[in-house]
Design a protein around this motif. Structure first.
Motif, PDB file in Angstrom:
ATOM      1  N   LEU A  70       1.082  -1.566  -0.008  1.00  0.00           N
ATOM      2  CA  LEU A  70       0.069   0.278  -0.109  1.00  0.00           C
ATOM      3  C   LEU A  70       1.130   0.961  -0.275  1.00  0.00           C
ATOM      4  O   LEU A  70       1.904   1.516   0.828  1.00  0.00           O
ATOM      5  N   THR A  71       0.061   2.473  -0.637  1.00  0.00           N
ATOM      6  CA  THR A  71       1.465   3.633  -0.501  1.00  0.00           C
ATOM      7  C   THR A  71       0.111   4.452   0.704  1.00  0.00           C
ATOM      8  O   THR A  71      -0.700   3.878   1.008  1.00  0.00           O
ATOM      9  N   ASP A  72       1.487   5.167   0.755  1.00  0.00           N
ATOM     10  CA  ASP A  72       0.777   5.875   2.106  1.00  0.00           C
ATOM     11  C   ASP A  72      -0.510   6.771   1.889  1.00  0.00           C
ATOM     12  O   ASP A  72      -0.798   7.504   2.811  1.00  0.00           O
ATOM     13  N   GLU A  73      -0.806   7.117   0.726  1.00  0.00           N
ATOM     14  CA  GLU A  73      -2.149   7.041   0.629  1.00  0.00           C
ATOM     15  C   GLU A  73      -3.138   7.462   0.733  1.00  0.00           C
ATOM     16  O   GLU A  73      -4.218   6.643   1.699  1.00  0.00           O
ATOM     17  N   GLN A  74      -3.090   5.409   0.154  1.00  0.00           N
ATOM     18  CA  GLN A  74      -3.960   4.386   0.572  1.00  0.00           C
ATOM     19  C   GLN A  74      -4.288   4.016   1.709  1.00  0.00           C
ATOM     20  O   GLN A  74      -5.437   3.864   2.653  1.00  0.00           O
ATOM     21  N   LYS A  75      -3.302   4.554   2.901  1.00  0.00           N
ATOM     22  CA  LYS A  75      -3.284   4.001   4.154  1.00  0.00           C
ATOM     23  C   LYS A  75      -3.916   4.940   4.315  1.00  0.00           C
ATOM     24  O   LYS A  75      -4.564   4.675   5.786  1.00  0.00           O
ATOM     25  N   LYS A  76      -3.668   6.319   4.829  1.00  0.00           N
ATOM     26  CA  LYS A  76      -4.154   7.661   4.476  1.00  0.00           C
ATOM     27  C   LYS A  76      -6.190   7.211   4.412  1.00  0.00           C
ATOM     28  O   LYS A  76      -6.801   7.142   6.097  1.00  0.00           O
ATOM     29  N   ASN A  77      -6.133   6.891   3.443  1.00  0.00           N
ATOM     30  CA  ASN A  77      -7.909   6.851   3.204  1.00  0.00           C
ATOM     31  C   ASN A  77      -8.238   5.393   3.950  1.00  0.00           C
ATOM     32  O   ASN A  77      -9.190   5.443   4.440  1.00  0.00           O
ATOM     33  N   LEU A  78      -7.956   4.166   4.040  1.00  0.00           N
ATOM     34  CA  LEU A  78      -8.117   3.758   4.905  1.00  0.00           C
ATOM     35  C   LEU A  78      -8.529   4.280   6.434  1.00  0.00           C
ATOM     36  O   LEU A  78      -9.552   3.515   7.071  1.00  0.00           O
ATOM     37  N   LEU A  79      -7.435   4.631   6.970  1.00  0.00           N
ATOM     38  CA  LEU A  79      -7.532   5.281   8.284  1.00  0.00           C
ATOM     39  C   LEU A  79      -9.023   6.083   8.661  1.00  0.00           C
ATOM     40  O   LEU A  79      -9.739   5.896   9.396  1.00  0.00           O
ATOM     41  N   MET A  80      -8.939   7.285   7.331  1.00  0.00           N
ATOM     42  CA  MET A  80     -10.553   7.450   7.362  1.00  0.00           C
ATOM     43  C   MET A  80     -11.727   6.870   7.230  1.00  0.00           C
ATOM     44  O   MET A  80     -12.587   7.054   7.959  1.00  0.00           O
ATOM     45  N   ILE A  81     -11.194   5.510   6.421  1.00  0.00           N
ATOM     46  CA  ILE A  81     -13.127   5.350   6.165  1.00  0.00           C
ATOM     47  C   ILE A  81     -13.066   4.046   7.163  1.00  0.00           C
ATOM     48  O   ILE A  81     -14.407   4.232   8.042  1.00  0.00           O
ATOM     49  N   ALA A  82     -12.272   3.498   7.657  1.00  0.00           N
ATOM     50  CA  ALA A  82     -12.365   3.012   9.570  1.00  0.00           C
ATOM     51  C   ALA A  82     -12.764   4.143  10.565  1.00  0.00           C
ATOM     52  O   ALA A  82     -14.101   3.535  11.942  1.00  0.00           O
ATOM     53  N   GLU A  83     -12.694   5.241   9.998  1.00  0.00           N
ATOM     54  CA  GLU A  83     -13.658   6.263  11.132  1.00  0.00           C
ATOM     55  C   GLU A  83     -14.950   6.533  10.867  1.00  0.00           C
ATOM     56  O   GLU A  83     -16.110   6.509  11.458  1.00  0.00           O
ATOM     57  N   LYS A  84     -15.352   5.303   9.469  1.00  0.00           N
ATOM     58  CA  LYS A  84     -16.376   5.664   9.523  1.00  0.00           C
ATOM     59  C   LYS A  84     -17.140   4.344   9.151  1.00  0.00           C
ATOM     60  O   LYS A  84     -18.736   4.382   9.184  1.00  0.00           O
ATOM     61  N   CYS A  85     -16.737   3.328  10.450  1.00  0.00           N
ATOM     62  CA  CYS A  85     -17.791   1.962  10.640  1.00  0.00           C
ATOM     63  C   CYS A  85     -18.839   2.398  11.342  1.00  0.00           C
ATOM     64  O   CYS A  85     -18.990   3.609  12.392  1.00  0.00           O
ATOM     65  N   PRO A  86     -19.725   1.300  11.282  1.00  0.00           N
ATOM     66  CA  PRO A  86     -21.185   1.626  11.309  1.00  0.00           C
ATOM     67  C   PRO A  86     -20.922   1.848  13.225  1.00  0.00           C
ATOM     68  O   PRO A  86     -21.552   2.310  13.959  1.00  0.00           O
ATOM     69  N   ILE A  87     -20.059   0.411  13.457  1.00  0.00           N
ATOM     70  CA  ILE A  87     -19.721   0.804  15.066  1.00  0.00           C
ATOM     71  C   ILE A  87     -19.323   1.972  15.854  1.00  0.00           C
ATOM     72  O   ILE A  87     -19.501   2.542  17.132  1.00  0.00           O
ATOM     73  N   HIS A  88     -18.398   1.883  14.882  1.00  0.00           N
ATOM     74  CA  HIS A  88     -17.586   3.261  15.566  1.00  0.00           C
ATOM     75  C   HIS A  88     -18.565   4.487  15.655  1.00  0.00           C
ATOM     76  O   HIS A  88     -18.625   5.503  16.658  1.00  0.00           O
ATOM     77  N   LYS A  89     -19.057   4.555  14.277  1.00  0.00           N
ATOM     78  CA  LYS A  89     -20.178   5.830  14.740  1.00  0.00           C
ATOM     79  C   LYS A  89     -21.181   5.645  16.156  1.00  0.00           C
ATOM     80  O   LYS A  89     -21.450   6.741  16.277  1.00  0.00           O
ATOM     81  N   PHE A  90     -21.488   4.608  15.632  1.00  0.00           N
ATOM     82  CA  PHE A  90     -22.522   4.555  16.900  1.00  0.00           C
ATOM     83  C   PHE A  90     -22.052   5.004  18.310  1.00  0.00           C
ATOM     84  O   PHE A  90     -22.136   5.652  19.482  1.00  0.00           O
TER      85      PHE A  90
END
Length: 129
Positions: free
Chosen positions: A96-116
């Protein structure tokens, strides 16, 4: 979706039914249990870790990101009047590139349990007949 504590097995060891699945829960020995299954707190950590891993894996697959898998560690680090806090650490495995890792980290913040968990929840309790 419904989960039901269906029967006590021994002490604080309960069998919980969720859809077609049965899981066990208990508390550690120092809390009077037998430590025969994850505690309710463990299940909160399990829910966040698994939802995070699934969410980033689904996103990576949809976007063609070469994520092999992610290691997600979750721990409730404080609880009570001082505030509740959960620490989550994610390691992405793959070419993975650093950009891909950064995007994946942002997506982790959107996981439904995180949001709940982040939003909190009102719990309405009633006594069954």
């Amino acid at each position: 979706m419904s989960v039901e504590s269906s029967r006590i097995l021994n002490g604080y060891n309960f069998e919980i039914t969720s859809h077609d699945f049965k899981v066990l829960t208990d508390v550690p020995e120092n809390q009077g249990g037998e430590n025969k299954a994850p505690s309710p707190h463990d299940y909160i950590e399990i829910a966040l870790a698994s939802c995070t891993a699934i969410t980033v894996q689904m996103y990576a697959k949809r976007k063609g990101i070469p994520l092999e898998y992610s290691d997600v560690k979750v721990q409730i680090t404080s609880e009570g009047s001082a505030g509740n806090e959960i620490h989550r650490e994610i390691r992405f495995v793959g070419n993975l590139t650093d950009e891909q890792k950064k995007n994946l980290l942002m997506i982790a913040e959107k996981c439904p349990i995180h949001k709940f968990l982040s939003a909190g929840a009102k719990i309405k309790t009633e006594m069954a007949g």
